[in-house]
Design a protein around this motif. Sequence first.
Motif, PDB file in Angstrom:
ATOM      1  N   ASN A 237       0.834  -1.205   0.000  1.00  0.00           N
ATOM      2  CA  ASN A 237       0.000   0.000   0.000  1.00  0.00           C
ATOM      3  C   ASN A 237       0.869   1.256   0.000  1.00  0.00           C
ATOM      4  O   ASN A 237       0.460   2.311   0.476  1.00  0.00           O
ATOM      5  N   ASN A 238       2.066   1.138  -0.553  1.00  0.00           N
ATOM      6  CA  ASN A 238       3.062   2.202  -0.434  1.00  0.00           C
ATOM      7  C   ASN A 238       3.758   2.503  -1.764  1.00  0.00           C
ATOM      8  O   ASN A 238       4.982   2.608  -1.818  1.00  0.00           O
ATOM      9  N   LYS A 239       2.982   2.648  -2.829  1.00  0.00           N
ATOM     10  CA  LYS A 239       3.570   2.873  -4.144  1.00  0.00           C
ATOM     11  C   LYS A 239       4.439   4.136  -4.201  1.00  0.00           C
ATOM     12  O   LYS A 239       5.528   4.097  -4.806  1.00  0.00           O
ATOM     13  N   PRO A 240       4.032   5.269  -3.593  1.00  0.00           N
ATOM     14  CA  PRO A 240       4.917   6.446  -3.614  1.00  0.00           C
ATOM     15  C   PRO A 240       6.285   6.159  -2.981  1.00  0.00           C
ATOM     16  O   PRO A 240       7.319   6.628  -3.481  1.00  0.00           O
ATOM     17  N   PHE A 241       6.288   5.401  -1.897  1.00  0.00           N
ATOM     18  CA  PHE A 241       7.538   5.004  -1.256  1.00  0.00           C
ATOM     19  C   PHE A 241       8.364   4.137  -2.204  1.00  0.00           C
ATOM     20  O   PHE A 241       9.579   4.316  -2.345  1.00  0.00           O
ATOM     21  N   ALA A 242       7.699   3.215  -2.901  1.00  0.00           N
ATOM     22  CA  ALA A 242       8.388   2.347  -3.857  1.00  0.00           C
ATOM     23  C   ALA A 242       9.019   3.161  -4.981  1.00  0.00           C
ATOM     24  O   ALA A 242      10.128   2.858  -5.442  1.00  0.00           O
ATOM     25  N   GLU A 243       8.325   4.187  -5.412  1.00  0.00           N
ATOM     26  CA  GLU A 243       8.865   5.046  -6.470  1.00  0.00           C
ATOM     27  C   GLU A 243      10.103   5.794  -5.987  1.00  0.00           C
ATOM     28  O   GLU A 243      11.068   5.973  -6.746  1.00  0.00           O
ATOM     29  N   GLU A 244      10.105   6.208  -4.706  1.00  0.00           N
ATOM     30  CA  GLU A 244      11.292   6.850  -4.137  1.00  0.00           C
ATOM     31  C   GLU A 244      12.459   5.879  -4.065  1.00  0.00           C
ATOM     32  O   GLU A 244      13.609   6.235  -4.371  1.00  0.00           O
ATOM     33  N   VAL A 245      12.171   4.654  -3.671  1.00  0.00           N
ATOM     34  CA  VAL A 245      13.215   3.630  -3.592  1.00  0.00           C
ATOM     35  C   VAL A 245      13.791   3.355  -4.979  1.00  0.00           C
ATOM     36  O   VAL A 245      15.006   3.250  -5.159  1.00  0.00           O
ATOM     37  N   LYS A 246      12.922   3.274  -5.965  1.00  0.00           N
ATOM     38  CA  LYS A 246      13.374   3.053  -7.341  1.00  0.00           C
ATOM     39  C   LYS A 246      14.319   4.171  -7.779  1.00  0.00           C
ATOM     40  O   LYS A 246      15.384   3.901  -8.367  1.00  0.00           O
ATOM     41  N   LYS A 247      13.967   5.405  -7.492  1.00  0.00           N
ATOM     42  CA  LYS A 247      14.817   6.543  -7.864  1.00  0.00           C
ATOM     43  C   LYS A 247      16.179   6.445  -7.196  1.00  0.00           C
ATOM     44  O   LYS A 247      17.216   6.719  -7.816  1.00  0.00           O
ATOM     45  N   HIS A 248      16.178   6.032  -5.929  1.00  0.00           N
ATOM     46  CA  HIS A 248      17.452   5.927  -5.220  1.00  0.00           C
ATOM     47  C   HIS A 248      18.308   4.805  -5.796  1.00  0.00           C
ATOM     48  O   HIS A 248      19.527   4.959  -5.942  1.00  0.00           O
ATOM     49  N   LEU A 249      17.684   3.701  -6.140  1.00  0.00           N
ATOM     50  CA  LEU A 249      18.438   2.585  -6.736  1.00  0.00           C
ATOM     51  C   LEU A 249      19.077   3.000  -8.059  1.00  0.00           C
ATOM     52  O   LEU A 249      20.185   2.566  -8.392  1.00  0.00           O
ATOM     53  N   LEU A 250      18.386   3.877  -8.779  1.00  0.00           N
ATOM     54  CA  LEU A 250      18.926   4.356 -10.057  1.00  0.00           C
ATOM     55  C   LEU A 250      20.118   5.291  -9.854  1.00  0.00           C
ATOM     56  O   LEU A 250      20.943   5.439 -10.752  1.00  0.00           O
ATOM     57  N   THR A 251      20.209   5.918  -8.694  1.00  0.00           N
ATOM     58  CA  THR A 251      21.401   6.730  -8.408  1.00  0.00           C
ATOM     59  C   THR A 251      22.586   5.815  -8.079  1.00  0.00           C
ATOM     60  O   THR A 251      23.737   6.183  -8.301  1.00  0.00           O
ATOM     61  N   ILE A 252      22.289   4.634  -7.540  1.00  0.00           N
ATOM     62  CA  ILE A 252      23.348   3.668  -7.220  1.00  0.00           C
ATOM     63  C   ILE A 252      23.835   2.981  -8.489  1.00  0.00           C
ATOM     64  O   ILE A 252      25.038   2.779  -8.683  1.00  0.00           O
ATOM     65  N   LYS A 253      22.885   2.648  -9.365  1.00  0.00           N
ATOM     66  CA  LYS A 253      23.222   1.925 -10.589  1.00  0.00           C
ATOM     67  C   LYS A 253      22.439   2.546 -11.756  1.00  0.00           C
ATOM     68  O   LYS A 253      21.396   2.022 -12.183  1.00  0.00           O
ATOM     69  N   PRO A 254      22.917   3.668 -12.266  1.00  0.00           N
ATOM     70  CA  PRO A 254      22.197   4.399 -13.318  1.00  0.00           C
ATOM     71  C   PRO A 254      22.000   3.570 -14.582  1.00  0.00           C
ATOM     72  O   PRO A 254      22.860   2.775 -14.964  1.00  0.00           O
ATOM     73  N   GLY A 255      20.845   3.749 -15.208  1.00  0.00           N
ATOM     74  CA  GLY A 255      20.597   3.141 -16.504  1.00  0.00           C
ATOM     75  C   GLY A 255      20.049   1.728 -16.478  1.00  0.00           C
ATOM     76  O   GLY A 255      19.719   1.176 -17.531  1.00  0.00           O
ATOM     77  N   ILE A 256      19.945   1.114 -15.291  1.00  0.00           N
ATOM     78  CA  ILE A 256      19.426  -0.254 -15.253  1.00  0.00           C
ATOM     79  C   ILE A 256      17.904  -0.243 -15.390  1.00  0.00           C
ATOM     80  O   ILE A 256      17.239   0.758 -15.155  1.00  0.00           O
ATOM     81  N   LYS A 257      17.362  -1.385 -15.777  1.00  0.00           N
ATOM     82  CA  LYS A 257      15.919  -1.540 -15.867  1.00  0.00           C
ATOM     83  C   LYS A 257      15.384  -1.932 -14.493  1.00  0.00           C
ATOM     84  O   LYS A 257      15.867  -2.878 -13.876  1.00  0.00           O
ATOM     85  N   ILE A 258      14.399  -1.176 -13.992  1.00  0.00           N
ATOM     86  CA  ILE A 258      13.784  -1.487 -12.712  1.00  0.00           C
ATOM     87  C   ILE A 258      12.267  -1.572 -12.891  1.00  0.00           C
ATOM     88  O   ILE A 258      11.627  -0.587 -13.256  1.00  0.00           O
TER      89      ILE A 258
END
Length: 283
Positions: A237-258
Amino acid sequence: MKKIGIVVCTNSGADYYKFDHPVEVIHSDLHLGDKVYEDFVDIKADEFYEIISKNPHIDIKTSQPPMGQIIQKYEKLRDMGYNEILTISISTKLSGIYQSTILAAEMVEGITVRAIDSKSVSYGELYLVLEAIKHIKAGLSLEEVAQKVEAVIPNINILVYVDTVKFMVKNGRLSSTAGALASLLKIKPILRMNQHDGSLVAYEKIRTSKKALNRLYEIFTEETKDRDIVAFVVYTNNKPFAEEVKKHLLTIKPGIKIELVPLTPVVGAHAGPGTLGVGYIYI
């Protein structure tokens, strides 16, 4: 001519995905209070999490798909001309669906069934379906497809961030001792799917949500360094939180498919609201 169809269980979240190959989904039942729902058919993720958020003490249970439903899926594929079927099921440590797919195969004539224990759940299981489709289209035999898919399983990593483990403890999905469970209820552990035996275990015990999330990012960074991966974030029930996590993961590993995927109700019933999964598959 041999034609291969696919059967996967609802725990994969396959209902929320569009395939370009015949895939039949077998649905478990969700029990909320005195009502019974067929997963996805009668209740979808958003509605489910809204109900349990408003009724935190509601009695929640799940039950496996009836054998008759699995047989019907096999017969449907057979009648469509698919005489070979690959089944992909949630980890045998979490459910008995795998064994049911094998037993059902003995009751249907005119098909050959090859069953796979995904040792996973959610997108980890769904990814195996996508791999199977790729190899079927490449013209591989049923057994060759199965072996290719099973070779992927050890490369699937899933970390689980939970608000509380009480749902998993109540339903027996968390592998641990009684003493350990008592201590886990007081903290914010990171859980992990063991891709070698398919069990869900307490990986690290952490005191606060913020520290748990930061540690999850650290593990992701350490284990994906210099590796090619496909990643996914699973939300309740936390899609906005998931979107924030996705953004952070992309800063760790830019360009990957998530992939950002909802946790279907029959799995969410054991995970509880506020749960979030982060997965990465070595490719």
